[in-house]
Design a protein around this motif. Structure first.
Motif, PDB file in Angstrom:
ATOM      1  N   LYS A 147      25.679  14.959   5.349  1.00 46.25           N
ATOM      2  CA  LYS A 147      26.188  14.879   4.011  1.00 46.25           C
ATOM      3  C   LYS A 147      27.919  14.794   4.089  1.00 46.25           C
ATOM      4  CE  LYS A 147      22.910  17.672   1.437  1.00 46.25           C
ATOM      5  NZ  LYS A 147      22.526  18.805   0.908  1.00 46.25           N
ATOM      6  N   THR A 148      28.519  15.524   5.296  1.00 44.81           N
ATOM      7  CA  THR A 148      29.941  15.457   5.291  1.00 44.81           C
ATOM      8  C   THR A 148      30.404  14.126   5.721  1.00 44.81           C
ATOM      9  OG1 THR A 148      29.712  17.659   6.050  1.00 44.81           O
ATOM     10  CG2 THR A 148      31.767  16.502   6.641  1.00 44.81           C
ATOM     11  N   GLU A 149      29.846  13.432   6.545  1.00 42.30           N
ATOM     12  CA  GLU A 149      30.086  12.071   6.958  1.00 42.30           C
ATOM     13  C   GLU A 149      29.910  11.156   5.784  1.00 42.30           C
ATOM     14  OE1 GLU A 149      28.030   8.564   9.372  1.00 42.30           O
ATOM     15  OE2 GLU A 149      27.303  10.585   9.803  1.00 42.30           O
ATOM     16  N   SER A 150      28.741  11.092   4.915  1.00 50.50           N
ATOM     17  CA  SER A 150      28.460  10.196   3.764  1.00 50.50           C
ATOM     18  C   SER A 150      29.692  10.595   2.496  1.00 50.50           C
ATOM     19  CB  SER A 150      27.198  10.536   3.209  1.00 50.50           C
ATOM     20  OG  SER A 150      26.236  10.102   4.198  1.00 50.50           O
ATOM     21  N   ASN A 179      25.302  15.657  -2.124  1.00 50.86           N
ATOM     22  CA  ASN A 179      25.137  17.454  -2.289  1.00 50.86           C
ATOM     23  C   ASN A 179      23.787  17.703  -2.534  1.00 50.86           C
ATOM     24  OD1 ASN A 179      27.239  18.096  -0.744  1.00 50.86           O
ATOM     25  ND2 ASN A 179      28.529  18.064  -2.576  1.00 50.86           N
ATOM     26  N   ASN A 180      23.116  16.913  -3.517  1.00 52.71           N
ATOM     27  CA  ASN A 180      22.040  17.478  -3.989  1.00 52.71           C
ATOM     28  C   ASN A 180      20.589  16.807  -3.108  1.00 52.71           C
ATOM     29  OD1 ASN A 180      22.589  19.254  -5.858  1.00 52.71           O
ATOM     30  ND2 ASN A 180      22.325  17.834  -7.849  1.00 52.71           N
ATOM     31  N   SER A 181      21.023  15.950  -2.235  1.00 54.01           N
ATOM     32  CA  SER A 181      19.936  15.043  -1.427  1.00 54.01           C
ATOM     33  C   SER A 181      19.281  15.967  -0.323  1.00 54.01           C
ATOM     34  CB  SER A 181      20.405  13.832  -0.883  1.00 54.01           C
ATOM     35  OG  SER A 181      21.550  14.201   0.330  1.00 54.01           O
ATOM     36  N   SER A 182      18.598  15.296   0.396  1.00 53.35           N
ATOM     37  CA  SER A 182      17.804  16.071   1.452  1.00 53.35           C
ATOM     38  C   SER A 182      18.492  15.853   2.742  1.00 53.35           C
ATOM     39  CB  SER A 182      16.358  15.901   1.503  1.00 53.35           C
ATOM     40  OG  SER A 182      16.229  14.344   1.606  1.00 53.35           O
ATOM     41  N   ILE A 240       0.870  -1.106  -0.039  1.00 56.09           N
ATOM     42  CA  ILE A 240      -0.057   0.204  -0.005  1.00 56.09           C
ATOM     43  C   ILE A 240       1.001   1.384   0.101  1.00 56.09           C
ATOM     44  CG2 ILE A 240      -1.906  -1.112   0.936  1.00 56.09           C
ATOM     45  CD1 ILE A 240      -1.500   0.342   3.682  1.00 56.09           C
ATOM     46  N   ARG A 241       2.155   1.277   0.197  1.00 61.35           N
ATOM     47  CA  ARG A 241       3.196   2.159  -0.097  1.00 61.35           C
ATOM     48  C   ARG A 241       2.661   3.510   0.960  1.00 61.35           C
ATOM     49  NH1 ARG A 241       3.788   1.959  -6.406  1.00 61.35           N
ATOM     50  NH2 ARG A 241       4.750   0.025  -6.664  1.00 61.35           N
ATOM     51  N   ILE A 242       3.029   3.382   2.282  1.00 67.24           N
ATOM     52  CA  ILE A 242       3.115   4.424   2.886  1.00 67.24           C
ATOM     53  C   ILE A 242       4.127   5.302   2.672  1.00 67.24           C
ATOM     54  CG2 ILE A 242       1.412   3.602   4.713  1.00 67.24           C
ATOM     55  CD1 ILE A 242       3.803   2.795   6.423  1.00 67.24           C
ATOM     56  N   PRO A 243       4.312   6.845   2.614  1.00 66.74           N
ATOM     57  CA  PRO A 243       5.187   7.402   2.160  1.00 66.74           C
ATOM     58  C   PRO A 243       6.518   7.069   3.205  1.00 66.74           C
ATOM     59  CG  PRO A 243       3.233   8.829   2.361  1.00 66.74           C
ATOM     60  CD  PRO A 243       2.905   7.474   2.828  1.00 66.74           C
ATOM     61  N   GLN A 244       7.568   7.051   2.584  1.00 65.10           N
ATOM     62  CA  GLN A 244       8.885   6.894   3.325  1.00 65.10           C
ATOM     63  C   GLN A 244       9.801   7.761   3.229  1.00 65.10           C
ATOM     64  OE1 GLN A 244       7.516   3.776   5.482  1.00 65.10           O
ATOM     65  NE2 GLN A 244       9.545   2.979   5.189  1.00 65.10           N
ATOM     66  N   VAL A 245      10.525   8.212   4.367  1.00 66.89           N
ATOM     67  CA  VAL A 245      11.334   9.088   4.037  1.00 66.89           C
ATOM     68  C   VAL A 245      12.478   8.289   3.919  1.00 66.89           C
ATOM     69  CG1 VAL A 245      12.867  10.810   5.390  1.00 66.89           C
ATOM     70  CG2 VAL A 245      10.445  10.731   5.724  1.00 66.89           C
ATOM     71  N   GLU A 246      13.416   8.587   2.809  1.00 67.16           N
ATOM     72  CA  GLU A 246      14.825   8.014   2.705  1.00 67.16           C
ATOM     73  C   GLU A 246      15.527   8.209   3.954  1.00 67.16           C
ATOM     74  OE1 GLU A 246      16.585   7.226  -1.600  1.00 67.16           O
ATOM     75  OE2 GLU A 246      16.485   9.183  -1.140  1.00 67.16           O
ATOM     76  N   THR A 247      16.278   6.941   4.321  1.00 68.73           N
ATOM     77  CA  THR A 247      17.106   6.924   5.424  1.00 68.73           C
ATOM     78  C   THR A 247      18.624   7.405   4.904  1.00 68.73           C
ATOM     79  OG1 THR A 247      18.135   4.653   4.917  1.00 68.73           O
ATOM     80  CG2 THR A 247      16.139   5.288   6.426  1.00 68.73           C
ATOM     81  N   LYS A 248      19.452   8.021   5.357  1.00 68.13           N
ATOM     82  CA  LYS A 248      20.901   8.374   5.165  1.00 68.13           C
ATOM     83  C   LYS A 248      21.408   7.213   4.299  1.00 68.13           C
ATOM     84  CE  LYS A 248      23.704   8.063   9.217  1.00 68.13           C
ATOM     85  NZ  LYS A 248      24.686   8.762  10.192  1.00 68.13           N
ATOM     86  N   HIS A 249      21.238   5.838   5.076  1.00 65.52           N
ATOM     87  CA  HIS A 249      21.826   4.743   4.243  1.00 65.52           C
ATOM     88  C   HIS A 249      21.204   4.665   2.771  1.00 65.52           C
ATOM     89  CE1 HIS A 249      23.806   3.733   7.709  1.00 65.52           C
ATOM     90  NE2 HIS A 249      22.937   3.710   8.458  1.00 65.52           N
ATOM     91  N   GLN A 250      20.092   4.703   2.571  1.00 63.65           N
ATOM     92  CA  GLN A 250      19.399   4.602   1.123  1.00 63.65           C
ATOM     93  C   GLN A 250      20.110   5.391   0.416  1.00 63.65           C
ATOM     94  OE1 GLN A 250      15.259   4.769   2.709  1.00 63.65           O
ATOM     95  NE2 GLN A 250      15.080   2.593   2.309  1.00 63.65           N
ATOM     96  N   VAL A 251      19.868   6.992   0.627  1.00 63.83           N
ATOM     97  CA  VAL A 251      20.552   7.909  -0.041  1.00 63.83           C
ATOM     98  C   VAL A 251      21.963   7.643  -0.333  1.00 63.83           C
ATOM     99  CG1 VAL A 251      20.973  10.357  -0.029  1.00 63.83           C
ATOM    100  CG2 VAL A 251      18.992   9.732   0.979  1.00 63.83           C
ATOM    101  N   TYR A 252      22.601   7.199   0.586  1.00 63.62           N
ATOM    102  CA  TYR A 252      24.270   6.947   0.255  1.00 63.62           C
ATOM    103  C   TYR A 252      24.272   5.804  -0.664  1.00 63.62           C
ATOM    104  CZ  TYR A 252      28.792   5.247   1.004  1.00 63.62           C
ATOM    105  OH  TYR A 252      30.260   4.734   1.129  1.00 63.62           O
ATOM    106  N   GLY A 253      23.529   4.841  -0.657  1.00 64.84           N
ATOM    107  CA  GLY A 253      23.548   3.586  -1.567  1.00 64.84           C
ATOM    108  C   GLY A 253      23.250   4.097  -2.855  1.00 64.84           C
TER     109      GLY A 253
END
Length: 274
Positions: A96-99, A87-90, A40-53
């Motif tokens: 950001k620095t750590e990733s 850098n363009n992610s949220s 049913i796809r409830i809205p998910q916030v991307e985790t920093k691990h997902q953004v990194y991946g």
């Protein structure tokens, strides 16, 4: 009342949605995670691990697209693509620095480790969609997958490569043979073999889990597997069993082993309010 736990609703949702190995792995881990996130796809916030991946995958895809066409991309360009995506992610600036630090280290070492050893005869982000995978004589579903990279060994035979940005796992862990292992990575390779078999264009000679991060000793690891036919057959049975459980709502009273699972908690509040 219209309940999202209504059998017809769930069945129509499921039938109109291709099944990927991520969906399958999520279901096997926790049916409610699959139900809320994938069905049913409830809205998910991307985790920093997902953004990194995602950033690592995007950079490698562009790198290998260029490599395939003999436009050499430098290590600096590879890292620049990765950094640009972060850098363009949220993410907040600390993340950001750590990733960026983590990704620059990982990709830089990865480039140094394997430079010059890659096969140029390759396809990136190879998408497959198989309609009409038969569950039983009345039900068929669509299977789907997106393969990070396939290297063509010859006209018909390919090696499938799947990038992982997690810490390297041992071979036994990948296969699900250690105490807490879920076997998801191996199942993913078997699923890709099934898709390629059904598509009938390429024969999958091997599947490799390619870790982009070094291990604690700074060593880069890949694990290559030859997928056997009996593994594919057993996966087919798992898919059929899971599909029937979903369609018949057989999971509605099943909960996973994680005491703090937010999806199971959400499911319990649902059933209380019915």
């Amino acid at each position: 009342s219209l309940s999202i736990l209504n059998k017809d609703f769930v069945k129509s949702k499921f039938n109109n949605q291709p099944l990927s190995v991520t969906h399958l792995n999520n279901y096997l881990e926790c049916p409610w995670q699959y139900f809320f996130v994938n069905l049913i796809r409830i809205p998910q916030v991307e985790t920093k691990h997902q953004v990194y991946g995602t950033a690592v995958h995007v950079a490698l895809r562009a790198f290998f697209e260029a490599y395939k066409d003999e436009r050499e991309m430098s290590k600096k360009e590879l890292l620049g693509l990765f950094e640009h995506h972060i850098n363009n992610s949220s993410m907040d600036s600390g993340d950001k620095t750590e990733s960026i630090k983590k990704g620059r280290n990982a990709l830089s070492g990865y480039y140094d480790e394997y430079e010059g050893s890659w096969n140029r005869n390759l396809l990136t982000e190879y998408g497959i969609k198989i309609p009409n995978f038969e569950i039983d004589k009345n039900i068929a579903i669509t299977l789907t997958g997106n393969l990070d990279k396939i290297e063509l060994i010859d006209k018909n035979h390919v090696a499938v490569i799947d990038y992982k940005t997690a810490k390297p796992k041992s071979r036994n862990e990948i296969e699900g043979k250690t105490k807490d292992a879920d076997g998801n990575y191996k199942r993913q390779l078997v699923f890709y073999k099934l898709l390629l078999d059904l598509e009938a264009k390429y024969n999958m000679s091997s599947g490799t889990i390619d870790f982009i991060e070094p291990n604690d000793r700074g060593i880069y690891k890949r694990e290559q597997f030859i997928i056997e036919q009996n593994e594919v057959n057993s996966l087919k049975e798992t898919i059929k069993k899971v599909a029937k459980e979903i369609i018949n709502l057989d999971f509605s009273d099943k909960y996973c082993d994680d005491k703090d699972c937010r999806y199971c908690k959400l499911a319990l509040t649902l059933s209380d309010s019915q």
